[in-house]
Design a protein around this motif. Structure first.
Motif, PDB file in Angstrom:
ATOM      1  N   ARG A 183       0.845  -1.197   0.000  1.00  0.00           N
ATOM      2  CA  ARG A 183       0.000   0.000   0.000  1.00  0.00           C
ATOM      3  C   ARG A 183       0.882   1.249   0.000  1.00  0.00           C
ATOM      4  O   ARG A 183       0.620   2.197  -0.726  1.00  0.00           O
ATOM      5  N   HIS A 184       1.940   1.212   0.806  1.00  0.00           N
ATOM      6  CA  HIS A 184       2.816   2.382   0.912  1.00  0.00           C
ATOM      7  C   HIS A 184       3.465   2.713  -0.425  1.00  0.00           C
ATOM      8  O   HIS A 184       3.594   3.880  -0.791  1.00  0.00           O
ATOM      9  N   TRP A 185       3.889   1.695  -1.170  1.00  0.00           N
ATOM     10  CA  TRP A 185       4.612   1.912  -2.423  1.00  0.00           C
ATOM     11  C   TRP A 185       3.702   1.856  -3.650  1.00  0.00           C
ATOM     12  O   TRP A 185       4.176   1.786  -4.786  1.00  0.00           O
ATOM     13  N   GLY A 186       2.399   1.907  -3.404  1.00  0.00           N
ATOM     14  CA  GLY A 186       1.452   2.095  -4.506  1.00  0.00           C
ATOM     15  C   GLY A 186       1.320   0.924  -5.463  1.00  0.00           C
ATOM     16  O   GLY A 186       1.257   1.121  -6.679  1.00  0.00           O
ATOM     17  N   VAL A 187       1.267  -0.288  -4.929  1.00  0.00           N
ATOM     18  CA  VAL A 187       1.028  -1.449  -5.799  1.00  0.00           C
ATOM     19  C   VAL A 187      -0.437  -1.420  -6.258  1.00  0.00           C
ATOM     20  O   VAL A 187      -1.346  -1.430  -5.432  1.00  0.00           O
ATOM     21  N   THR A 188      -0.600  -1.327  -7.572  1.00  0.00           N
ATOM     22  CA  THR A 188      -1.962  -1.277  -8.140  1.00  0.00           C
ATOM     23  C   THR A 188      -1.953  -2.012  -9.475  1.00  0.00           C
ATOM     24  O   THR A 188      -0.921  -2.539  -9.906  1.00  0.00           O
ATOM     25  N   LYS A 189      -3.086  -1.959 -10.138  1.00  0.00           N
ATOM     26  CA  LYS A 189      -3.231  -2.544 -11.465  1.00  0.00           C
ATOM     27  C   LYS A 189      -2.181  -1.933 -12.394  1.00  0.00           C
ATOM     28  O   LYS A 189      -1.921  -0.733 -12.343  1.00  0.00           O
ATOM     29  N   GLY A 190      -1.571  -2.761 -13.199  1.00  0.00           N
ATOM     30  CA  GLY A 190      -0.607  -2.250 -14.178  1.00  0.00           C
ATOM     31  C   GLY A 190       0.834  -2.250 -13.671  1.00  0.00           C
ATOM     32  O   GLY A 190       1.768  -2.064 -14.442  1.00  0.00           O
ATOM     33  N   LYS A 191       1.050  -2.452 -12.361  1.00  0.00           N
ATOM     34  CA  LYS A 191       2.418  -2.468 -11.831  1.00  0.00           C
ATOM     35  C   LYS A 191       2.986  -3.885 -11.915  1.00  0.00           C
ATOM     36  O   LYS A 191       2.260  -4.871 -11.763  1.00  0.00           O
ATOM     37  N   LYS A 192       4.305  -3.936 -12.150  1.00  0.00           N
ATOM     38  CA  LYS A 192       4.986  -5.243 -12.149  1.00  0.00           C
ATOM     39  C   LYS A 192       5.650  -5.426 -10.778  1.00  0.00           C
ATOM     40  O   LYS A 192       6.496  -4.619 -10.378  1.00  0.00           O
ATOM     41  N   VAL A 193       5.228  -6.473 -10.088  1.00  0.00           N
ATOM     42  CA  VAL A 193       5.643  -6.678  -8.693  1.00  0.00           C
ATOM     43  C   VAL A 193       6.364  -8.020  -8.547  1.00  0.00           C
ATOM     44  O   VAL A 193       5.877  -9.051  -9.037  1.00  0.00           O
ATOM     45  N   GLY A 194       7.501  -7.998  -7.867  1.00  0.00           N
ATOM     46  CA  GLY A 194       8.238  -9.228  -7.581  1.00  0.00           C
ATOM     47  C   GLY A 194       8.083  -9.616  -6.118  1.00  0.00           C
ATOM     48  O   GLY A 194       8.026  -8.753  -5.239  1.00  0.00           O
ATOM     49  N   VAL A 195       8.002 -10.906  -5.864  1.00  0.00           N
ATOM     50  CA  VAL A 195       7.964 -11.419  -4.493  1.00  0.00           C
ATOM     51  C   VAL A 195       9.115 -12.406  -4.364  1.00  0.00           C
ATOM     52  O   VAL A 195       9.178 -13.382  -5.123  1.00  0.00           O
ATOM     53  N   VAL A 196      10.031 -12.144  -3.448  1.00  0.00           N
ATOM     54  CA  VAL A 196      11.203 -13.005  -3.286  1.00  0.00           C
ATOM     55  C   VAL A 196      11.031 -13.870  -2.040  1.00  0.00           C
ATOM     56  O   VAL A 196      10.909 -13.353  -0.929  1.00  0.00           O
ATOM     57  N   GLY A 197      11.006 -15.198  -2.244  1.00  0.00           N
ATOM     58  CA  GLY A 197      10.879 -16.139  -1.127  1.00  0.00           C
ATOM     59  C   GLY A 197       9.434 -16.553  -0.944  1.00  0.00           C
ATOM     60  O   GLY A 197       8.604 -15.762  -0.488  1.00  0.00           O
ATOM     61  N   LEU A 198       9.120 -17.790  -1.306  1.00  0.00           N
ATOM     62  CA  LEU A 198       7.730 -18.253  -1.173  1.00  0.00           C
ATOM     63  C   LEU A 198       7.558 -19.017   0.132  1.00  0.00           C
ATOM     64  O   LEU A 198       7.545 -20.247   0.169  1.00  0.00           O
ATOM     65  N   GLY A 199       7.461 -18.244   1.213  1.00  0.00           N
ATOM     66  CA  GLY A 199       7.188 -18.824   2.522  1.00  0.00           C
ATOM     67  C   GLY A 199       5.894 -18.237   3.056  1.00  0.00           C
ATOM     68  O   GLY A 199       5.006 -17.872   2.275  1.00  0.00           O
ATOM     69  N   GLY A 200       5.820 -18.110   4.377  1.00  0.00           N
ATOM     70  CA  GLY A 200       4.608 -17.569   4.995  1.00  0.00           C
ATOM     71  C   GLY A 200       4.308 -16.162   4.519  1.00  0.00           C
ATOM     72  O   GLY A 200       3.185 -15.847   4.105  1.00  0.00           O
TER      73      GLY A 200
END
Ligand code: NAP
Ligand code: ZN
Length: 364
Positions: A183-200
């Motif tokens: 929310r702070h960094w403005g993740v919305t539709k159209g943004k490319k987002v990476g998630v590192v580490g598939l844990g909890g």
């Protein structure tokens, strides 16, 4: 007057609760009776139904954080969902029988700029749910691996009624810790987002980024998690040890969330950000990261950190989960299996959060 002094001047009665505690960094968790304060006028007493197991519990129990030494005995647990059993006379939002939740925070000074802005997690005097000074009873606070807890009303959350309670518990830490920076960094539709580490944390990050409409790419060291990542909402999965796969994404991300619990090369991810992209660290390995200046300055990229979330935002996240029907994928265990669960968590072998069924502690 500090919070500690205020509370010391009104020391009150206590009762005994069942819990699981670690006696040292090398000891397994074992049953222990702990004191809890009798609820005061602003307090809510909760019978704990489920408590998630966060990797922070493991770091803390094993005394892995030099900045936050563990005080023993340590009762971890900050992903708490339960039923209200008693309320103080001044409590207005909860009544006995209500479902209620508690996350990582149980107090703060209430007056500083951070508290005024609803960012209690950044208050200098914030009190964590466990391993923080306990101004009521002395010693340190004890967390949610217990059959009950007493918490100031301001720090107690509401759980939307459509959510499964075992799966809702991890929202209180893994959920808000990933929701808040997005929310702070403005993740919305159209943004490319990476998630590192598939844990909890990582699996919650995928669910939120997907629900917010972003294009989500997951970076994992575990090829066997590929199908799960796609099922959880990822659009693409990269095996992070594969340099060719990594290179393809260079300079393309608006935002990357790093939720890795162990030492790893963070520059490999900073290079994947576009101009003015941001990488936020939420994972908390003890060893400092080495940052290459050029990976940041070439594209005015930024690197930041984020700690859990404030109370208002935690409620906002829970309501968002209610609306989008989001819970954590949990493996429910009895408390007697907690040490086995810790071993598996340290090997990244959980899909994707353990949730302790506290009914198992009653029969202990
Ligand atoms: P977790 O369930 O154990 O997940 C961590 C993931 O990191 C693993 O599933 C694995 O994902 C990856 N990983 C583990 N060892 C690795 C290694 N050597 N190299 C590369 N990747 C590795 O832990 P969690 O509960 O999500 O917590 C993650 C971290 O966030 C912990 O350090 C925790 O203390 C911290 N945390 C911070 C906050 C905050 O407020 N900032 C709040 C809660 C937790 P793959 O198998 O996909 O590679
Ligand atoms: Zn946590």
């Amino acid at each position: 007057m500090s919070t500690a002094t205020q509370f010391n001047s009104e020391l009150r009665g206590q009762y005994r609760a069942k819990a699981y505690a670690a006696a040292s960094a090398e000891s397994p968790l074992a049953p222990m009776m702990i004191p809890r304060r009798d609820p005061g006028e602003h307090d809510v007493q909760i019978e704990i139904l489920f408590c998630g197991i966060c990797h922070s519990d493991l770091h803390q129990v094993r005394n892995e954080w030099s900045a936050m030494p563990t005080v023993y005995p340590c009762v971890p647990g900050h992903e708490i969902v339960g039923r209200v059993s008693k309320v103080g006379s001044a409590v207005t939002k909860f009544k006995p029988g209500d479902v209620a939740a508690v996350g990582c925070l149980v107090d703060s000074d209430g007056n500083c700029p951070e508290c005024q802005d609803g960012l209690e997690q950044y208050c200098l005097h914030m009190i964590l749910t466990y391993n923080s000074p306990d101004a009521h009873l002395g010693g340190v606070t004890y967390g949610g691996y217990s059959d009950s807890i007493v918490v100031k009303e301001h720090f107690v959350l509401r759980v939307p009624s459509n959510l499964n309670l075992a799966g809702a518990a991890p929202l209180l830490c893994a959920g808000v810790t990933t929701y808040s920076p997005m929310r702070h960094w403005g993740v919305t539709k159209g943004k490319k987002v990476g998630v590192v580490g598939l844990g909890g944390l990582g699996h919650m990050a995928i669910k939120f980024a997907h629900a917010l409409g972003a294009h989500v790419v997951v970076f994992t060291t575990s090829p066997n998690k590929r199908e799960d990542a796609l099922r959880l909402g990822a659009d693409d999965v990269v095996i992070s040890r594969d340099k060719d796969q990594m290179r393809k994404h260079r300079g393309s991300f608006d935002f990357i969330l790093d939720a890795v619990s162990a030492e790893h090369d963070i520059n490999a991810y900073i290079q994947l950000l576009r101009r003015d992209g941001n990488l936020t660290i939420v994972g908390a390995p003890d060893k400092p990261h080495a940052i290459a200046a050029f990976s940041l300055l070439l594209k005015r990229r930024s690197l930041s950190g984020s700690l859990i979330g404030g109370i208002a935002e935690t409620q906002e996240m829970l309501d968002f989960c209610g609306k989008h029907n989001i819970t954590s994928d949990v493996e429910v265990i009895p408390i007697q299996k907690v040490n086995e669960a810790y071993d598996r968590l340290s090997r990244a072998d959980v899909k994707y959060r353990f949730s302790i069924d506290m009914a198992s502690l009653k029969s202990q």
